[in-house]
Design a protein around this motif. Structure first.
Motif, PDB file in Angstrom:
ATOM      1  N   GLY A  46       0.863  -1.312  -0.001  1.00  0.00           N
ATOM      2  CA  GLY A  46      -0.012  -0.002   0.017  1.00  0.00           C
ATOM      3  C   GLY A  46       0.853   1.236   0.186  1.00  0.00           C
ATOM      4  N   ALA A  47       1.983   1.239   0.803  1.00  0.00           N
ATOM      5  CA  ALA A  47       2.867   2.592   0.845  1.00  0.00           C
ATOM      6  C   ALA A  47       3.569   2.568  -0.725  1.00  0.00           C
ATOM      7  CB  ALA A  47       4.007   1.973   1.890  1.00  0.00           C
ATOM      8  N   ALA A  48       3.891   1.528  -1.224  1.00  0.00           N
ATOM      9  CA  ALA A  48       4.533   1.607  -2.543  1.00  0.00           C
ATOM     10  C   ALA A  48       3.582   2.467  -3.303  1.00  0.00           C
ATOM     11  CB  ALA A  48       4.942   0.205  -2.857  1.00  0.00           C
ATOM     12  N   VAL A  49       2.461   1.802  -3.308  1.00  0.00           N
ATOM     13  CA  VAL A  49       1.489   2.551  -4.521  1.00  0.00           C
ATOM     14  C   VAL A  49       1.081   3.856  -4.135  1.00  0.00           C
ATOM     15  CG1 VAL A  49      -0.954   2.298  -5.390  1.00  0.00           C
ATOM     16  CG2 VAL A  49       0.322   0.275  -4.980  1.00  0.00           C
ATOM     17  N   ARG A  50       1.033   4.291  -2.777  1.00  0.00           N
ATOM     18  CA  ARG A  50       0.925   5.664  -2.642  1.00  0.00           C
ATOM     19  C   ARG A  50       1.890   6.489  -3.146  1.00  0.00           C
ATOM     20  NH1 ARG A  50       0.064   3.725   2.718  1.00  0.00           N
ATOM     21  NH2 ARG A  50       1.948   4.621   3.488  1.00  0.00           N
ATOM     22  N   ASN A  51       3.190   5.916  -3.172  1.00  0.00           N
ATOM     23  CA  ASN A  51       4.138   6.680  -3.796  1.00  0.00           C
ATOM     24  C   ASN A  51       4.631   6.564  -5.033  1.00  0.00           C
ATOM     25  OD1 ASN A  51       5.508   8.123  -0.951  1.00  0.00           O
ATOM     26  ND2 ASN A  51       4.485   6.372  -0.346  1.00  0.00           N
ATOM     27  N   GLY A  52       3.870   5.997  -5.670  1.00  0.00           N
ATOM     28  CA  GLY A  52       4.068   6.064  -7.133  1.00  0.00           C
ATOM     29  C   GLY A  52       4.946   4.745  -7.664  1.00  0.00           C
ATOM     30  N   LEU A  53       5.035   3.694  -6.835  1.00  0.00           N
ATOM     31  CA  LEU A  53       5.915   2.336  -6.883  1.00  0.00           C
ATOM     32  C   LEU A  53       5.045   1.271  -7.516  1.00  0.00           C
ATOM     33  CD1 LEU A  53       8.273   2.738  -4.050  1.00  0.00           C
ATOM     34  CD2 LEU A  53       8.939   3.771  -6.378  1.00  0.00           C
ATOM     35  N   SER A  93      -7.156 -12.485  -9.045  1.00  0.00           N
ATOM     36  CA  SER A  93      -6.992 -11.297  -9.280  1.00  0.00           C
ATOM     37  C   SER A  93      -7.781 -10.501 -10.418  1.00  0.00           C
ATOM     38  CB  SER A  93      -5.318 -10.733  -9.705  1.00  0.00           C
ATOM     39  OG  SER A  93      -5.093 -11.476 -10.888  1.00  0.00           O
ATOM     40  N   GLU A  94      -8.720 -11.491 -10.717  1.00  0.00           N
ATOM     41  CA  GLU A  94      -9.604 -11.152 -12.061  1.00  0.00           C
ATOM     42  C   GLU A  94     -10.462 -10.015 -11.567  1.00  0.00           C
ATOM     43  OE1 GLU A  94     -10.079 -15.138 -15.068  1.00  0.00           O
ATOM     44  OE2 GLU A  94     -11.706 -14.525 -13.378  1.00  0.00           O
ATOM     45  N   GLY A  95     -10.795  -9.176 -12.628  1.00  0.00           N
ATOM     46  CA  GLY A  95     -11.852  -8.137 -12.478  1.00  0.00           C
ATOM     47  C   GLY A  95     -11.005  -6.809 -11.870  1.00  0.00           C
ATOM     48  N   ARG A  96      -9.826  -6.819 -11.589  1.00  0.00           N
ATOM     49  CA  ARG A  96      -9.363  -5.653 -11.023  1.00  0.00           C
ATOM     50  C   ARG A  96      -9.113  -4.760 -12.345  1.00  0.00           C
ATOM     51  NH1 ARG A  96      -4.241  -5.148  -9.955  1.00  0.00           N
ATOM     52  NH2 ARG A  96      -4.739  -3.442  -8.307  1.00  0.00           N
ATOM     53  N   GLY A 118      -6.706  -2.323 -12.517  1.00  0.00           N
ATOM     54  CA  GLY A 118      -5.115  -2.271 -12.924  1.00  0.00           C
ATOM     55  C   GLY A 118      -4.478  -3.511 -13.384  1.00  0.00           C
ATOM     56  N   VAL A 119      -3.265  -3.105 -13.879  1.00  0.00           N
ATOM     57  CA  VAL A 119      -2.607  -4.244 -14.523  1.00  0.00           C
ATOM     58  C   VAL A 119      -2.154  -5.299 -13.329  1.00  0.00           C
ATOM     59  CG1 VAL A 119      -0.304  -4.694 -15.874  1.00  0.00           C
ATOM     60  CG2 VAL A 119      -1.941  -2.827 -16.721  1.00  0.00           C
ATOM     61  N   THR A 120      -2.269  -6.710 -13.635  1.00  0.00           N
ATOM     62  CA  THR A 120      -1.713  -7.669 -12.819  1.00  0.00           C
ATOM     63  C   THR A 120      -0.980  -8.498 -13.616  1.00  0.00           C
ATOM     64  OG1 THR A 120      -3.466  -7.473 -11.266  1.00  0.00           O
ATOM     65  CG2 THR A 120      -2.184  -9.227 -10.910  1.00  0.00           C
ATOM     66  N   ARG A 121       0.403  -8.384 -13.459  1.00  0.00           N
ATOM     67  CA  ARG A 121       1.331  -9.444 -14.065  1.00  0.00           C
ATOM     68  C   ARG A 121       1.866 -10.137 -13.124  1.00  0.00           C
ATOM     69  NH1 ARG A 121       4.882  -5.891 -18.249  1.00  0.00           N
ATOM     70  NH2 ARG A 121       5.227  -4.480 -16.409  1.00  0.00           N
ATOM     71  N   ILE A 122       1.865 -11.661 -13.626  1.00  0.00           N
ATOM     72  CA  ILE A 122       2.318 -12.834 -12.839  1.00  0.00           C
ATOM     73  C   ILE A 122       3.719 -13.282 -13.312  1.00  0.00           C
ATOM     74  CG2 ILE A 122       2.019 -15.145 -11.843  1.00  0.00           C
ATOM     75  CD1 ILE A 122      -0.949 -14.397 -11.940  1.00  0.00           C
ATOM     76  N   PRO A 129      -5.021   0.366  -4.391  1.00  0.00           N
ATOM     77  CA  PRO A 129      -6.305   0.533  -4.921  1.00  0.00           C
ATOM     78  C   PRO A 129      -6.718  -0.444  -6.288  1.00  0.00           C
ATOM     79  CG  PRO A 129      -4.759   2.719  -4.591  1.00  0.00           C
ATOM     80  CD  PRO A 129      -4.058   1.232  -4.078  1.00  0.00           C
ATOM     81  N   ASP A 130      -7.821  -0.613  -6.482  1.00  0.00           N
ATOM     82  CA  ASP A 130      -8.348  -1.544  -7.721  1.00  0.00           C
ATOM     83  C   ASP A 130      -7.595  -1.284  -8.898  1.00  0.00           C
ATOM     84  OD1 ASP A 130      -9.804  -3.619  -8.354  1.00  0.00           O
ATOM     85  OD2 ASP A 130     -10.667  -2.154  -9.786  1.00  0.00           O
ATOM     86  N   ASP A 131      -7.263   0.037  -9.086  1.00  0.00           N
ATOM     87  CA  ASP A 131      -6.665   0.442 -10.297  1.00  0.00           C
ATOM     88  C   ASP A 131      -5.187   0.419 -10.421  1.00  0.00           C
ATOM     89  OD1 ASP A 131      -6.373   2.562  -8.908  1.00  0.00           O
ATOM     90  OD2 ASP A 131      -7.137   3.944 -10.295  1.00  0.00           O
ATOM     91  N   ALA A 132      -4.380  -0.015  -9.429  1.00  0.00           N
ATOM     92  CA  ALA A 132      -3.033   0.045  -9.297  1.00  0.00           C
ATOM     93  C   ALA A 132      -2.287  -1.142  -9.940  1.00  0.00           C
ATOM     94  CB  ALA A 132      -2.706   0.051  -7.655  1.00  0.00           C
ATOM     95  N   GLU A 133      -1.388  -0.954 -10.568  1.00  0.00           N
ATOM     96  CA  GLU A 133      -0.443  -2.170 -10.928  1.00  0.00           C
ATOM     97  C   GLU A 133       0.090  -2.834  -9.851  1.00  0.00           C
ATOM     98  OE1 GLU A 133       3.057  -2.756 -14.473  1.00  0.00           O
ATOM     99  OE2 GLU A 133       2.411  -0.900 -14.128  1.00  0.00           O
ATOM    100  N   VAL A 134       0.385  -4.028 -10.194  1.00  0.00           N
ATOM    101  CA  VAL A 134       1.012  -5.029  -9.125  1.00  0.00           C
ATOM    102  C   VAL A 134       1.616  -6.236 -10.146  1.00  0.00           C
ATOM    103  CG1 VAL A 134      -0.910  -6.570  -8.747  1.00  0.00           C
ATOM    104  CG2 VAL A 134       0.637  -6.296  -7.141  1.00  0.00           C
ATOM    105  N   ILE A 135       2.844  -6.722  -9.418  1.00  0.00           N
ATOM    106  CA  ILE A 135       3.449  -7.705 -10.196  1.00  0.00           C
ATOM    107  C   ILE A 135       3.570  -8.945  -8.963  1.00  0.00           C
ATOM    108  CG2 ILE A 135       5.375  -8.761 -11.164  1.00  0.00           C
ATOM    109  CD1 ILE A 135       6.319  -5.794 -11.952  1.00  0.00           C
ATOM    110  N   LEU A 136       2.906  -9.744  -9.191  1.00  0.00           N
ATOM    111  CA  LEU A 136       2.976 -11.037  -8.318  1.00  0.00           C
ATOM    112  C   LEU A 136       4.036 -11.954  -8.800  1.00  0.00           C
ATOM    113  CD1 LEU A 136      -0.925 -11.728  -7.917  1.00  0.00           C
ATOM    114  CD2 LEU A 136       0.393 -10.501  -6.696  1.00  0.00           C
ATOM    115  N   ALA A 137       5.077 -12.173  -7.898  1.00  0.00           N
ATOM    116  CA  ALA A 137       6.127 -13.241  -8.127  1.00  0.00           C
ATOM    117  C   ALA A 137       6.205 -14.503  -7.581  1.00  0.00           C
ATOM    118  CB  ALA A 137       7.475 -12.644  -7.523  1.00  0.00           C
TER     119      ALA A 137
END
Length: 255
Positions: free
Chosen positions: A121-128, A203-206, A208-212, A166-174
């Motif tokens: 959450g902190a990462a996304v708040r700061n544009g990461l 993660s379907e329905g988000r 934001g971009v979700t890459r695995i 946030p639902d529209d935030a990008e995230v990478i799941l490793a």
């Protein structure tokens, strides 16, 4: 130079604490030389050096598409947190991706799903972009049982992070099965595909971009066998040889 972060495969490497300062910088300079190759192959490329190397690495990579990463962050931007690193400062330093919740940190420093979610959450708040490491600890020999147990263990790790951003935030799941990290071979391809397909369903329905991506003794030939379930690879010591990293970029781009 900003890189597109959708509809592209992705390859990256973490240097952990293997290199000294001189060799870390030399490695990042080597990664820079692969920028054009990765871009032409439609592969996003990232590198995660140690904290001390970040400023110089950012200077080196600034004119490229290569995304700079950090190996951890704290869940607050400022305050009396001796020894921690602020996500705000990382963003100001040129970091784009921050690795969170690696199995080694969970094991050695007792990081919990709740703390990992707070950091995301902190990462996304700061544009990461949070790169969240998830994976089961135990290797089960019966394939059908192994998939179900892996999903059961990974589901709360993913759910807690997705609930914290946030639902529209990008995230990478490793996806990194703990038992495969540092092993002689990566996890069985069928196992990886089954688990990562389920992680994608979670993660379907988000918006934001979700890459695995897959990590855990990944190397040449790994991606082609698991491409049905993942968007790329998270490499370790194998990629410390720049020529090996080059081979993987070509494989991922052409698979």
């Amino acid at each position: 130079m900003a890189a597109p972060t959708h509809l592209r495969r992705i390859v990256g490497v973490s240097l952990k604490m293997y290199f000294d300062l001189h060799n870390s910088i030399r490695y990042v300079q080597g990664v820079l030389q692969l920028d054009g190759l990765a871009w032409n192959e439609r592969v996003d490329l990232f590198v995660i050096p140690d904290f001390i190397s970040i400023m110089e690495s950012a200077r080196i990579l600034e004119p490229s598409h290569v995304m700079l990463g950090a190996q951890d962050t704290f869940w607050e931007e400022d305050g009396p947190y001796t020894g921690e690193v602020s996500p705000r400062v990382l963003q100001q330093a040129g970091v784009k991706i921050v690795e969170i919740g690696h199995a080694e940190r969970r094991a050695m420093f007792g990081e919990t799903d709740e703390q990992v979610a707070q950091k995301a959450g902190a990462a996304v708040r700061n544009g990461l972009i949070p790169l969240v490491c998830i994976g089961e600890r135990t290797h089960h020999n019966i394939a059908s049982a192994a998939v179900g147990l892996a999903i059961e263990e990974c589901r709360p790790q993913v759910a807690s992070v997705l609930a914290a951003i946030p639902d529209d935030a990008e995230v990478i799941l490793a996806y990194e099965p703990v038992w495969a990290i540092g092993a002689s071979e990566p996890a069985d391809p069928d196992h990886v595909v089954h688990v990562t397909k389920e992680l994608r369903r979670i993660s379907e329905g988000r918006k934001g971009v979700t890459r695995i991506i897959y990590g855990g003794s990944a190397g040449p030939g790994t991606f082609a066998r698991i491409a049905e379930g993942v968007d790329g690879l998270f490499l370790g010591r194998f990629a410390h040889d720049i020529q090996n990293l080059r081979r993987v970029i070509i494989e991922v781009g052409g698979a």
